[in-house]
Enzyme design. Sequence first.
Site: not given
Ligand code: SAH
Length: 481
Positions: A43-44, A254, A276, A307, A309, A387
Amino acid sequence: MRHLPLFAQLRGRACLIVGGGHVAERRARLLLEAGARPTLVAPEFSAGVEALAAAEPTVTLVRAPFTDDLVERFWLVVAATNDSEVNARVAAAAERAQRFCNVVDDAERSTFIMPAIVDRDPVTIAISSAGLSPVIARHVKGLIESLVPSRIGALARLAGRWRARVRGALPDADVRRHFWEEVVAGPVAAHCEAGRDEAAEKALVRMLDEAARGASHGAPRGVAWLVGAGPGNPDLITLRGRQLLAAADVVLYDRLGAPELLRFARRDAELIPVGKAPNRPTTRQEEINRLLVELVAAGKRVCRLKGGDPMVFGRAGEELDALVEAGLPFEVVPGVSAVEGCAAFAGIPLTLRNVSRALLITTGHDDNDASSDLASFKPGQTLAIYMGVAKYPRIAADLIRLGHSPETPATIVERGTTDAQRVIVTTLGRLPEATERYGVAPPALLIVGETARLAARFAWFQPSTVEIDDASPAAQRARVS
Ligand code: SAH
């Protein structure tokens, strides 16, 4: 995703804004920037709106109350009055006519919402919090403003001018994408950002020449990138890792890395799980090696996301061996290994002045002679065991047999660095019982030695649970010095 982001082509198109105050004016200005023809109905009108209409010939003012039939003639509708009943009527009329309608400050009633915008024409970034928090959207806008080079628009225009010619010179889609990725990451972009548009264009021509000559020699050159994904928290990947993940044609990943990371891969990248699981036959590793070599040899740029390094219990050695045998190029990007991630997120210094001056990393997985590794562990050191959760009772027994006190601190970090992290602070003597009682499951890392008890003192990571299984006076007295 609560809304689908779209970029609307509104050039020359009529859009309706119901309202005549400064909110309506702001919306009109935004629509004008996109070349739309706004009609304001009220209106305005405020002095600001009047001035805008006087300056912009494509703005139309209709001095009348809103009526439902109005919406029919417009592509988009904005309800921008300060009367929520009128806004509701506009929204209802738009709904019936199937026009997209934005009700200012009312995401519930809106069929489209206005994002926060980072404008680097022609590069446009839209940010939304689905209307839940405009402040957060603006905060993100600020972050992005500081990240995106201000002259990225010049680079996009240059790319636009050359797009058709590059398509002609490089018919293979993979070769072409690699070419453009090098343009965006290399000297062409650097020249553009520095305002040297001519130099940028010259550099592009040179690169295109080279690429066209290279392309006529055969398939694109593949490469393998072994990238450490970190221990599970997606923020812990390196910048280089993220860049390569985003550039890859194929990602082999993985179980251990964060699944969220896959979002950084290209939308058309092929994602292949090669996980694995513990206790499965290890022949799988040979399949992974074969797949990796096959893909790289076919010219693919393969990100092998591992996972932690890649070089720590990651079987990178075998994958690299296969690549070297096949004469294929590769790059290795380190990641945060489980021991570093778990130590940081559980609050366990791995070395500590006057307490621990060495870190021994080994695995509890191998039956063959694991105890000889354990034998090199001495007081004054820290032992990290990857592990082998099932072997914890035997590991504890071996260490005690080797002369370590049953009171030696032992801390289990399960799913370290993730929101599901659990830390169990115990001792060698109680380790078997604690493992069983808390139902410890892989992935878990065992840290043994005096510093392991500090997890009770330095716990900082909020989502983590900390179980203090060791109630002994020594644990209660835990101090750095
Ligand atoms: N390359 C990977 C290791 C692979 S072997 C690294 O540098 O970490 C897989 C093992 O790593 C697992 O059985 C466990 O012991 C360890 N791992 C990987 N991720 C983990 C997490 N978030 N917390 C605890 N242990 C972990």
